[in-house]
Scaffold this active site. Structure first.
Site, PDB file in Angstrom:
ATOM      1  N   TYR A   1       0.827  -1.213   0.000  1.00 16.95           N
ATOM      2  CA  TYR A   1       0.000   0.000   0.000  1.00 16.95           C
ATOM      3  C   TYR A   1       0.859   1.260   0.000  1.00 16.95           C
ATOM      4  CZ  TYR A   1      -4.306  -2.583   0.152  1.00 16.95           C
ATOM      5  OH  TYR A   1      -5.345  -3.409  -0.220  1.00 16.95           O
TER       6      TYR A   1
ATOM      7  N   ARG B   1       1.819   1.749  -3.574  1.00 12.84           N
ATOM      8  CA  ARG B   1       0.709   2.294  -4.362  1.00 12.84           C
ATOM      9  C   ARG B   1       0.451   3.749  -3.994  1.00 12.84           C
ATOM     10  NH1 ARG B   1      -4.100  -1.828  -3.531  1.00 12.84           N
ATOM     11  NH2 ARG B   1      -5.218  -0.285  -4.810  1.00 12.84           N
TER      12      ARG B   1
ATOM     13  N   ASP C   1      -8.019   5.782  -4.962  1.00 10.31           N
ATOM     14  CA  ASP C   1      -6.925   6.735  -5.258  1.00 10.31           C
ATOM     15  C   ASP C   1      -7.267   8.198  -4.945  1.00 10.31           C
ATOM     16  OD1 ASP C   1      -7.618   6.197  -8.797  1.00 10.31           O
ATOM     17  OD2 ASP C   1      -8.562   7.604  -7.389  1.00 10.31           O
TER      18      ASP C   1
ATOM     19  N   HIS D   1     -15.019   1.405  -1.714  1.00 12.48           N
ATOM     20  CA  HIS D   1     -13.928   0.547  -1.233  1.00 12.48           C
ATOM     21  C   HIS D   1     -12.884   1.314  -0.426  1.00 12.48           C
ATOM     22  CE1 HIS D   1     -15.015  -2.368  -4.729  1.00 12.48           C
ATOM     23  NE2 HIS D   1     -15.881  -2.411  -3.765  1.00 12.48           N
TER      24      HIS D   1
ATOM     25  N   CYS E   1      -0.535   2.024  16.278  1.00 14.06           N
ATOM     26  CA  CYS E   1      -1.526   3.022  16.693  1.00 14.06           C
ATOM     27  C   CYS E   1      -1.063   3.704  17.970  1.00 14.06           C
ATOM     28  CB  CYS E   1      -2.856   2.328  16.923  1.00 14.06           C
ATOM     29  SG  CYS E   1      -4.083   3.307  17.801  1.00 14.06           S
TER      30      CYS E   1
ATOM     31  N   GLY F   1     -14.919   2.349 -17.012  1.00 14.29           N
ATOM     32  CA  GLY F   1     -13.594   1.882 -16.617  1.00 14.29           C
ATOM     33  C   GLY F   1     -13.607   0.819 -15.553  1.00 14.29           C
ATOM     34  N   THR F   2     -14.615  -0.049 -15.599  1.00 10.12           N
ATOM     35  CA  THR F   2     -14.638  -1.160 -14.646  1.00 10.12           C
ATOM     36  C   THR F   2     -14.900  -2.486 -15.346  1.00 10.12           C
ATOM     37  OG1 THR F   2     -15.559  -2.043 -12.597  1.00 10.12           O
ATOM     38  CG2 THR F   2     -17.081  -0.811 -14.042  1.00 10.12           C
TER      39      THR F   2
ATOM     40  N   ASN G   1     -15.683   1.768 -21.986  1.00 10.03           N
ATOM     41  CA  ASN G   1     -14.584   0.837 -21.713  1.00 10.03           C
ATOM     42  C   ASN G   1     -13.980   0.388 -23.042  1.00 10.03           C
ATOM     43  OD1 ASN G   1     -12.993  -1.487 -20.965  1.00 10.03           O
ATOM     44  ND2 ASN G   1     -14.227  -1.668 -19.118  1.00 10.03           N
TER      45      ASN G   1
HETATM   46  C1  BV8 Z   1     -17.616  -8.935   0.556  1.00 10.94           C
HETATM   47  C2  BV8 Z   1      -9.976  -1.988  -2.269  1.00 10.94           C
HETATM   48  C3  BV8 Z   1     -18.481 -10.318   2.129  1.00 10.94           C
HETATM   49  C4  BV8 Z   1      -8.669  -2.564  -1.843  1.00 10.94           C
HETATM   50  C5  BV8 Z   1     -11.192  -3.695  -3.538  1.00 10.94           C
HETATM   51  C6  BV8 Z   1     -20.522 -12.868  -5.185  1.00 10.94           C
HETATM   52  C7  BV8 Z   1     -20.040 -13.640  -6.190  1.00 10.94           C
HETATM   53  C8  BV8 Z   1     -18.654 -13.908  -6.253  1.00 10.94           C
HETATM   54  C9  BV8 Z   1     -17.743 -13.367  -5.326  1.00 10.94           C
HETATM   55  C10 BV8 Z   1     -18.245 -12.582  -4.340  1.00 10.94           C
HETATM   56  C11 BV8 Z   1     -19.614 -12.354  -4.257  1.00 10.94           C
HETATM   57  N1  BV8 Z   1     -19.813 -11.556  -3.194  1.00 10.94           N
HETATM   58  C12 BV8 Z   1     -18.613 -11.298  -2.598  1.00 10.94           C
HETATM   59  C13 BV8 Z   1     -17.645 -11.916  -3.286  1.00 10.94           C
HETATM   60  C14 BV8 Z   1     -16.240 -11.878  -2.974  1.00 10.94           C
HETATM   61  C15 BV8 Z   1     -15.532 -10.612  -3.467  1.00 10.94           C
HETATM   62  C16 BV8 Z   1     -15.541 -10.548  -4.964  1.00 10.94           C
HETATM   63  O1  BV8 Z   1     -16.333  -9.874  -5.576  1.00 10.94           O
HETATM   64  N2  BV8 Z   1     -14.563 -11.278  -5.537  1.00 10.94           N
HETATM   65  C17 BV8 Z   1     -14.378 -11.208  -7.017  1.00 10.94           C
HETATM   66  C18 BV8 Z   1     -12.879 -11.330  -7.303  1.00 10.94           C
HETATM   67  C19 BV8 Z   1     -15.187 -12.253  -7.694  1.00 10.94           C
HETATM   68  N3  BV8 Z   1     -16.123  -9.409  -2.901  1.00 10.94           N
HETATM   69  C20 BV8 Z   1     -15.691  -9.050  -1.667  1.00 10.94           C
HETATM   70  O2  BV8 Z   1     -14.886  -9.678  -1.008  1.00 10.94           O
HETATM   71  C21 BV8 Z   1     -16.309  -7.785  -1.091  1.00 10.94           C
HETATM   72  N4  BV8 Z   1     -16.666  -8.029   0.270  1.00 10.94           N
HETATM   73  O3  BV8 Z   1     -18.321  -9.448  -0.272  1.00 10.94           O
HETATM   74  O4  BV8 Z   1     -17.675  -9.187   1.854  1.00 10.94           O
HETATM   75  C22 BV8 Z   1     -19.199  -9.951   3.255  1.00 10.94           C
HETATM   76  C23 BV8 Z   1     -20.554  -9.796   3.100  1.00 10.94           C
HETATM   77  C24 BV8 Z   1     -21.276  -9.535   4.219  1.00 10.94           C
HETATM   78  C25 BV8 Z   1     -20.610  -9.427   5.438  1.00 10.94           C
HETATM   79  C26 BV8 Z   1     -19.219  -9.550   5.520  1.00 10.94           C
HETATM   80  C27 BV8 Z   1     -18.484  -9.783   4.411  1.00 10.94           C
HETATM   81  C28 BV8 Z   1     -15.266  -6.633  -1.029  1.00 10.94           C
HETATM   82  C29 BV8 Z   1     -14.875  -6.254  -2.398  1.00 10.94           C
HETATM   83  C30 BV8 Z   1     -13.916  -5.039  -2.329  1.00 10.94           C
HETATM   84  C31 BV8 Z   1     -12.470  -5.465  -2.337  1.00 10.94           C
HETATM   85  N5  BV8 Z   1     -11.586  -4.280  -2.412  1.00 10.94           N
HETATM   86  N6  BV8 Z   1     -10.400  -2.573  -3.543  1.00 10.94           N
HETATM   87  C32 BV8 Z   1      -7.522  -2.171  -2.754  1.00 10.94           C
HETATM   88  O5  BV8 Z   1      -7.731  -1.401  -3.709  1.00 10.94           O
HETATM   89  O6  BV8 Z   1      -6.413  -2.625  -2.450  1.00 10.94           O
HETATM   90  S1  BV8 Z   1     -11.735  -4.349  -5.043  1.00 10.94           S
HETATM   91  C33 BV8 Z   1     -10.706  -3.636  -6.263  1.00 10.94           C
HETATM   92  O7  BV8 Z   1     -10.749  -4.534  -7.348  1.00 10.94           O
HETATM   93  C34 BV8 Z   1     -11.167  -2.317  -6.811  1.00 10.94           C
HETATM   94  O8  BV8 Z   1     -11.684  -1.453  -5.841  1.00 10.94           O
HETATM   95  C35 BV8 Z   1     -12.226  -2.746  -7.837  1.00 10.94           C
HETATM   96  O9  BV8 Z   1     -13.455  -2.986  -7.200  1.00 10.94           O
HETATM   97  C36 BV8 Z   1     -11.687  -4.072  -8.310  1.00 10.94           C
HETATM   98  C37 BV8 Z   1     -10.941  -3.910  -9.600  1.00 10.94           C
HETATM   99  O10 BV8 Z   1     -11.920  -3.763 -10.592  1.00 10.94           O
HETATM  100  P1  BV8 Z   1     -11.839  -2.493 -11.596  1.00 10.94           P
HETATM  101  O11 BV8 Z   1     -11.755  -1.249 -10.803  1.00 10.94           O
HETATM  102  O12 BV8 Z   1     -12.934  -2.673 -12.539  1.00 10.94           O
HETATM  103  O13 BV8 Z   1     -10.391  -2.651 -12.285  1.00 10.94           O
HETATM  104  P2  BV8 Z   1      -9.906  -3.777 -13.326  1.00 10.94           P
HETATM  105  O14 BV8 Z   1      -8.446  -3.632 -13.399  1.00 10.94           O
HETATM  106  O15 BV8 Z   1     -10.495  -5.113 -12.996  1.00 10.94           O
HETATM  107  O16 BV8 Z   1     -10.581  -3.326 -14.716  1.00 10.94           O
HETATM  108  C38 BV8 Z   1     -10.233  -2.068 -15.276  1.00 10.94           C
HETATM  109  C39 BV8 Z   1     -11.186  -1.868 -16.448  1.00 10.94           C
HETATM  110  O17 BV8 Z   1     -10.914  -0.587 -17.016  1.00 10.94           O
HETATM  111  C40 BV8 Z   1     -11.003  -2.899 -17.562  1.00 10.94           C
HETATM  112  O18 BV8 Z   1     -12.278  -3.371 -17.984  1.00 10.94           O
HETATM  113  C41 BV8 Z   1     -10.312  -2.113 -18.689  1.00 10.94           C
HETATM  114  O19 BV8 Z   1     -10.700  -2.565 -19.965  1.00 10.94           O
HETATM  115  C42 BV8 Z   1     -10.837  -0.712 -18.423  1.00 10.94           C
HETATM  116  N7  BV8 Z   1      -9.965   0.379 -18.901  1.00 10.94           N
HETATM  117  C43 BV8 Z   1      -8.610   0.370 -19.014  1.00 10.94           C
HETATM  118  N8  BV8 Z   1      -8.174   1.619 -19.453  1.00 10.94           N
HETATM  119  C44 BV8 Z   1      -9.304   2.385 -19.577  1.00 10.94           C
HETATM  120  C45 BV8 Z   1     -10.436   1.613 -19.213  1.00 10.94           C
HETATM  121  N9  BV8 Z   1     -11.702   2.103 -19.251  1.00 10.94           N
HETATM  122  C46 BV8 Z   1     -11.858   3.404 -19.647  1.00 10.94           C
HETATM  123  N10 BV8 Z   1     -10.812   4.218 -19.987  1.00 10.94           N
HETATM  124  C47 BV8 Z   1      -9.526   3.744 -19.972  1.00 10.94           C
HETATM  125  N11 BV8 Z   1      -8.521   4.559 -20.323  1.00 10.94           N
HETATM  126 ZN    ZN Z   2      -5.733   1.532  17.940  1.00 18.41          ZN
END
Ligand code: BV8
Ligand code: ZN
Length: 248
Positions: A67, A70, A104, A119, A147, A187-188, A213
């Site tokens: 982190y 980043r 960010d 997030h 802390c 962009g997601t 996208n």
């Molecule tokens: C939770 C912060 C449970 C940290 C992040 C249901 C089904 C399956 C899985 C799950 C489900 N429910 C929950 C899950 C598990 C999990 C999940 O979704 N896993 C995935 C991998 C399947 N979800 C979780 O764990 C969530 N929590 O569910 O808790 C719970 C429920 C109740 C009670 C207690 C617990 C938490 C999810 C959040 C995790 N944290 N980030 C950090 O940053 O370090 S997620 C992180 O990854 C980002 O924030 C973002 O969400 C994700 C990345 O995705 P994108 O941002 O879309 O980026 P990516 O690189 O993938 O894509 C970029 C896109 O941009 C591409 O399409 C590209 O073509 C495009 N692009 C490129 N250049 C451009 C462009 N577009 C436009 N212009 C350009 N120039």
């Molecule tokens: Zn503390």
């Protein structure tokens, strides 16, 4: 850019718009997307393997340093034309909500107001025990900084995989998605839940879906208007076409 007349008509009369952004909207600022986030010594790790409570429990220093790396990268970049176009769009629409997965802080830096950081934000640090926030911490320490109140390990104020999203922001995001007339997905890759479900909530409530996208995503087959290009190029042109030209 020739916008479909139908979309111009819909956008000029829309009073409620929700926008969901992901890492792609920051790509033209020079930040790597999440999928191609890793470089250098970090290529050996998958982001979702580092962005988790288990990883922090296993090797807190490794996660802290990732982190910190980043955070340094973010400090060297600025918002791009895509961020600024969304600031302009917000000024034109009373009911505008910006929902971001990005940690960010570039939307806020660009001047967006009604932002929901689903997030968290990497520029904030809090205690992993008592949750207390701290403004200053040392990044060059042998171990993870502690802390000042309870000696717990400090961590970035982001949502890790397996952790629940901030309740208020999530509720407001779901509400904005369910009540908007137009929903933009920008962009997601639309993989991570529950953020990826918001577009479907909007569509199920009759909203018009727009995707920006360069690549197709699982959402693409379901959208009404898909723009296959970069948000930093398409958004300024779209905002200009819909709101600048029509207002003069
Ligand atoms: C939770 C912060 C449970 C940290 C992040 C249901 C089904 C399956 C899985 C799950 C489900 N429910 C929950 C899950 C598990 C999990 C999940 O979704 N896993 C995935 C991998 C399947 N979800 C979780 O764990 C969530 N929590 O569910 O808790 C719970 C429920 C109740 C009670 C207690 C617990 C938490 C999810 C959040 C995790 N944290 N980030 C950090 O940053 O370090 S997620 C992180 O990854 C980002 O924030 C973002 O969400 C994700 C990345 O995705 P994108 O941002 O879309 O980026 P990516 O690189 O993938 O894509 C970029 C896109 O941009 C591409 O399409 C590209 O073509 C495009 N692009 C490129 N250049 C451009 C462009 N577009 C436009 N212009 C350009 N120039
Ligand atoms: Zn503390």
């Amino acid at each position: 850019m020739d916008l479909p007349f139908e979309l111009i008509r819909i956008l000029t009369k829309a009073n409620r718009i929700a926008v969901l952004t992901g890492a792609g909207v920051s790509q033209e600022s020079g930040l790597r997307t999440f999928r191609d986030a890793q470089s250098g010594l970090w290529t050996q790790y998958k982001p979702e393997d580092l962005a988790s409570p288990d990883a922090f429990a296993r090797d807190p220093k490794l996660v802290w340093d990732w982190y910190a790396w980043r955070r340094e990268a973010i400090k060297c970049v600025r918002p791009n034309a895509g961020h600024y176009a969304l600031v302009e769009m917000e000024k034109k629409i009373d009911g505008f909500t910006l929902i971001t997965q990005n940690v960010d802080g570039l939307h806020r830096m660009a001047g967006s107001k009604n932002i929901l950081e689903l997030h968290g934000n990497i520029l904030r640090v809090r205690c992993s025990e008592c949750g207390g926030f701290t403004e200053s911490w040392g990044d060059d320490t042998e171990s993870v900084p502690l802390c000042g109140k309870c000696n717990g390990k400090l961590r970035p104020d982001v949502v890790w995989f397996g952790e629940s999203l901030p309740r208020e922001e999530l509720e407001m995001a779901v509400n904005a998605s369910r009540t908007c007339r137009v929903f933009f997905s920008i962009g997601t890759s639309g993989i991570v839940q529950p953020a990826a479900a918001l577009a479907h909530a909007a569509r199920n409530n009759g909203a018009v879906l727009v995707e920006i996208n360069p690549e197709t995503t699982p959402l693409t087959p379901k959208v009404d208007f898909a723009f296959h290009g970069k948000s930093g190029e398409i958004l300024p042109a779209l905002v200009n076409e819909v709101w600048q030209k029509t207002s003069t």
